[in-house]
Design a protein around this motif. Structure first.
Motif, PDB file in Angstrom:
ATOM      1  N   ARG A 117       4.121   4.219  14.771  1.00  0.00           N
ATOM      2  CA  ARG A 117       3.804   4.452  13.363  1.00  0.00           C
ATOM      3  C   ARG A 117       2.422   3.882  13.056  1.00  0.00           C
ATOM      4  NH1 ARG A 117       8.021   5.595   9.738  1.00  0.00           N
ATOM      5  NH2 ARG A 117       7.144   4.259   8.110  1.00  0.00           N
ATOM      6  N   ARG A 118       1.744   4.540  12.100  1.00  0.00           N
ATOM      7  CA  ARG A 118       0.411   4.084  11.681  1.00  0.00           C
ATOM      8  C   ARG A 118       0.252   4.342  10.188  1.00  0.00           C
ATOM      9  NH1 ARG A 118      -4.388   2.685  10.350  1.00  0.00           N
ATOM     10  NH2 ARG A 118      -6.031   2.385  11.908  1.00  0.00           N
ATOM     11  N   HIS A 119      -0.064   3.295   9.413  1.00  0.00           N
ATOM     12  CA  HIS A 119      -0.375   3.411   7.992  1.00  0.00           C
ATOM     13  C   HIS A 119      -1.895   3.488   7.843  1.00  0.00           C
ATOM     14  CE1 HIS A 119       3.718   2.192   6.479  1.00  0.00           C
ATOM     15  NE2 HIS A 119       3.776   1.719   7.724  1.00  0.00           N
ATOM     16  N   PHE A 120      -2.372   4.335   6.945  1.00  0.00           N
ATOM     17  CA  PHE A 120      -3.820   4.416   6.723  1.00  0.00           C
ATOM     18  C   PHE A 120      -4.092   4.942   5.326  1.00  0.00           C
ATOM     19  CE2 PHE A 120      -2.635   8.565   8.390  1.00  0.00           C
ATOM     20  CZ  PHE A 120      -3.368   9.458   7.624  1.00  0.00           C
ATOM     21  N   GLN A 121      -5.297   4.630   4.843  1.00  0.00           N
ATOM     22  CA  GLN A 121      -5.793   5.146   3.573  1.00  0.00           C
ATOM     23  C   GLN A 121      -7.131   5.827   3.812  1.00  0.00           C
ATOM     24  OE1 GLN A 121      -5.959   1.952   0.724  1.00  0.00           O
ATOM     25  NE2 GLN A 121      -3.766   1.999   0.333  1.00  0.00           N
ATOM     26  N   LEU A 122      -7.389   6.849   3.032  1.00  0.00           N
ATOM     27  CA  LEU A 122      -8.658   7.557   3.145  1.00  0.00           C
ATOM     28  C   LEU A 122      -9.702   6.934   2.222  1.00  0.00           C
ATOM     29  CD1 LEU A 122      -7.480  11.262   3.231  1.00  0.00           C
ATOM     30  CD2 LEU A 122      -8.412   9.943   5.124  1.00  0.00           C
ATOM     31  N   PRO A 123     -10.963   6.923   2.632  1.00  0.00           N
ATOM     32  CA  PRO A 123     -12.023   6.390   1.763  1.00  0.00           C
ATOM     33  C   PRO A 123     -12.287   7.350   0.610  1.00  0.00           C
ATOM     34  CG  PRO A 123     -12.960   7.332   3.730  1.00  0.00           C
ATOM     35  CD  PRO A 123     -11.474   7.349   3.942  1.00  0.00           C
ATOM     36  N   PRO A 124     -12.863   6.871  -0.480  1.00  0.00           N
ATOM     37  CA  PRO A 124     -13.131   7.735  -1.641  1.00  0.00           C
ATOM     38  C   PRO A 124     -14.016   8.932  -1.313  1.00  0.00           C
ATOM     39  CG  PRO A 124     -13.413   5.415  -2.221  1.00  0.00           C
ATOM     40  CD  PRO A 124     -13.250   5.465  -0.732  1.00  0.00           C
ATOM     41  N   GLN A 168      -1.339  17.650   3.472  1.00  0.00           N
ATOM     42  CA  GLN A 168      -0.230  16.701   3.634  1.00  0.00           C
ATOM     43  C   GLN A 168      -0.597  15.262   3.259  1.00  0.00           C
ATOM     44  OE1 GLN A 168      -0.863  18.997   6.346  1.00  0.00           O
ATOM     45  NE2 GLN A 168       0.629  20.333   5.358  1.00  0.00           N
ATOM     46  N   LEU A 169      -1.853  15.041   2.901  1.00  0.00           N
ATOM     47  CA  LEU A 169      -2.317  13.678   2.651  1.00  0.00           C
ATOM     48  C   LEU A 169      -1.929  13.184   1.271  1.00  0.00           C
ATOM     49  CD1 LEU A 169      -5.834  13.901   4.279  1.00  0.00           C
ATOM     50  CD2 LEU A 169      -3.920  12.499   5.078  1.00  0.00           C
ATOM     51  N   SER A 170      -1.752  11.873   1.190  1.00  0.00           N
ATOM     52  CA  SER A 170      -1.490  11.194  -0.076  1.00  0.00           C
ATOM     53  C   SER A 170      -2.752  10.459  -0.504  1.00  0.00           C
ATOM     54  CB  SER A 170      -0.333  10.200   0.090  1.00  0.00           C
ATOM     55  OG  SER A 170      -0.242   9.344  -1.033  1.00  0.00           O
ATOM     56  N   PRO A 171      -3.021  10.358  -1.816  1.00  0.00           N
ATOM     57  CA  PRO A 171      -4.232   9.639  -2.248  1.00  0.00           C
ATOM     58  C   PRO A 171      -4.169   8.143  -1.972  1.00  0.00           C
ATOM     59  CG  PRO A 171      -2.880  10.278  -4.125  1.00  0.00           C
ATOM     60  CD  PRO A 171      -2.293  10.963  -2.943  1.00  0.00           C
ATOM     61  N   LYS A 172      -2.973   7.623  -1.699  1.00  0.00           N
ATOM     62  CA  LYS A 172      -2.847   6.183  -1.429  1.00  0.00           C
ATOM     63  C   LYS A 172      -2.409   5.975   0.017  1.00  0.00           C
ATOM     64  CE  LYS A 172      -2.028   4.948  -6.258  1.00  0.00           C
ATOM     65  NZ  LYS A 172      -1.132   4.276  -7.236  1.00  0.00           N
ATOM     66  N   ASP A 173      -1.232   5.366   0.193  1.00  0.00           N
ATOM     67  CA  ASP A 173      -0.780   5.045   1.539  1.00  0.00           C
ATOM     68  C   ASP A 173      -0.279   6.296   2.258  1.00  0.00           C
ATOM     69  OD1 ASP A 173      -0.151   3.350   3.717  1.00  0.00           O
ATOM     70  OD2 ASP A 173       1.957   3.362   3.115  1.00  0.00           O
ATOM     71  N   ASN A 174      -0.775   6.506   3.483  1.00  0.00           N
ATOM     72  CA  ASN A 174      -0.304   7.592   4.328  1.00  0.00           C
ATOM     73  C   ASN A 174       0.404   6.996   5.538  1.00  0.00           C
ATOM     74  OD1 ASN A 174      -1.621  10.307   3.298  1.00  0.00           O
ATOM     75  ND2 ASN A 174      -3.168   8.702   3.067  1.00  0.00           N
TER      76      ASN A 174
END
Length: 356
Positions: A117-124, A168-174
């Motif tokens: 598993r990997r949690h990540f967030q995208l930059p603005p 499929q991306l979320s604006p916060k935690d993915n």
């Protein structure tokens, strides 16, 4: 392999409708670039583990090799976005599911299904951009699930594979969960169906190569193939084929420019205006000629040059793609191998990708 429910959305590529010029300018980062505000051009990593992409303007690669969680043997609950993974082991890629040593290898240690598993967030800066998830290699079958959306499984431990995950991306935690099947399968490296005792190598299961996110504009260069032609003649040239991938239809034509570079010096160029008429992929061909005195690639002087393909709108770069080439002619004749017109003795090397 353990069966999983496939979300129907995972089978559909990101295909937005064509936009008007007004909508394009208002809603798309490329539209902002077309108005010369250019916030994408300086796009650089702003998150730990990220790095500036090697392919220039409006492109970014975010490395995901760190901060993975390894949950051991697979069960369906571990691929749910809300799974409690606080007890999982923290690991860094490349990773093997079992501990290895120089002796006493037991294939039964990895012949199972495992979960990462990997949690990540995208930059603005990724807003209104397209995002791709790229795996360089997983041994042997990988079944990724992103935020509860199952992506198409991939089999073959030596091959890279990837997905567009924009929708499929979320604006916060993915949350990315990957089930890895390390049991014997009839895909490379399959070996013998009689089992490990019948082969002279072992390939333990795991995510054994890097994983990256690619953030690109809605219209970008998917790939480039540059082929030197007639390198021993005075009229030598480079034939360049590139594939454009468009998720929108820009109102203006796009200029595709190809440069042959030696360091910071541009040796020769070619350019072509193209009109993107519909979403999807389109091929563009260019020929770079009048190359002058090119140094041929030889083992003693392995000279390489850089090909840079750039997309421009109103003379401003959207995206570029870089690759290196060498000028050489290689031929096998009855009396041996000839490089650049002279016979060369070749010595081989056997390399097994394995740890330790």
């Amino acid at each position: 392999m353990t069966k999983m429910k496939m979300n129907s959305a995972s089978k559909v590529r990101f295909r937005p409708k064509a936009l008007s010029r007004r909508d394009f300018v208002q809603s798309c980062a490329l539209g902002a670039l077309a108005l010369a505000s250019g916030p994408i051009l300086g796009c650089r990593s702003a998150v730990p583990g990220g790095k500036a992409g090697p392919t220039g303007p409006a492109n970014r690669t975010i490395n995901l090799d760190r901060d993975w969680l390894f949950g051991g043997k697979f069960n369906p609950a571990t691929q749910e976005a809300g799974c409690d993974d606080t007890a999982f082991a923290k690991i860094t890629l490349p990773h093997c599911v079992s501990r290895l040593s120089w002796q006493n290898w037991d294939p039964a240690q990895w012949a199972d299904v495992w979960v990462y598993r990997r949690h990540f967030q995208l930059p603005p800066e990724s807003k209104n951009m397209r995002v791709f998830l790229d795996f360089d290699g997983v041994m042997t079958t990988a079944a990724p699930v992103l935020n509860g959306h199952a992506l198409t499984p991939h089999s073959g431990g030596y091959l890279p594979f990837g997905y567009e995950i924009t929708e499929q991306l979320s604006p916060k935690d993915n949350v990315l969960a990957v089930a890895v099947d390390g049991r014997w399968q009839s895909v490379p490296p399959d070996g013998s169906p009689r089992g490990p005792a019948a082969v002279d190598y072992l390939e333990p299961a795991g995510i054994h190569r890097p994983v990256n996110l690619r953030v690109v504009p809605p219209v970008f260069i998917r790939d480039v193939f540059a082929k030197p032609v007639q390198v021993l003649d005075a009229d030598r040239r480079v034939e360049v084929g590139c594939t454009l991938d468009a998720a929108v239809v820009p109102a203006e034509s796009i200029r595709v420019k190809a440069d042959l570079r030696d360091g910071g010096h541009i040796i020769a160029s070619a350019a072509q205006d193209v009109r993107v008429a519909k979403t999807g992929e389109m091929a563009v061909s260019l020929t770079i000629s009048h190359l002058g005195n090119i140094t041929l690639w030889e083992p003693e002087t392995p000279r390489l040059y850089e090909i840079v393909i750039t997309l421009l709108l109103n003379d401003k770069p959207w995206h570029d793609y870089r690759t290196r080439i060498g000028f050489r002619e290689a031929q096998f004749e009855l009396d041996g191998f000839f490089l650049n017109g002279h016979r060369l003795q070749i010595f081989g090397l056997d390399r097994h990708e394995i740890y330790p």
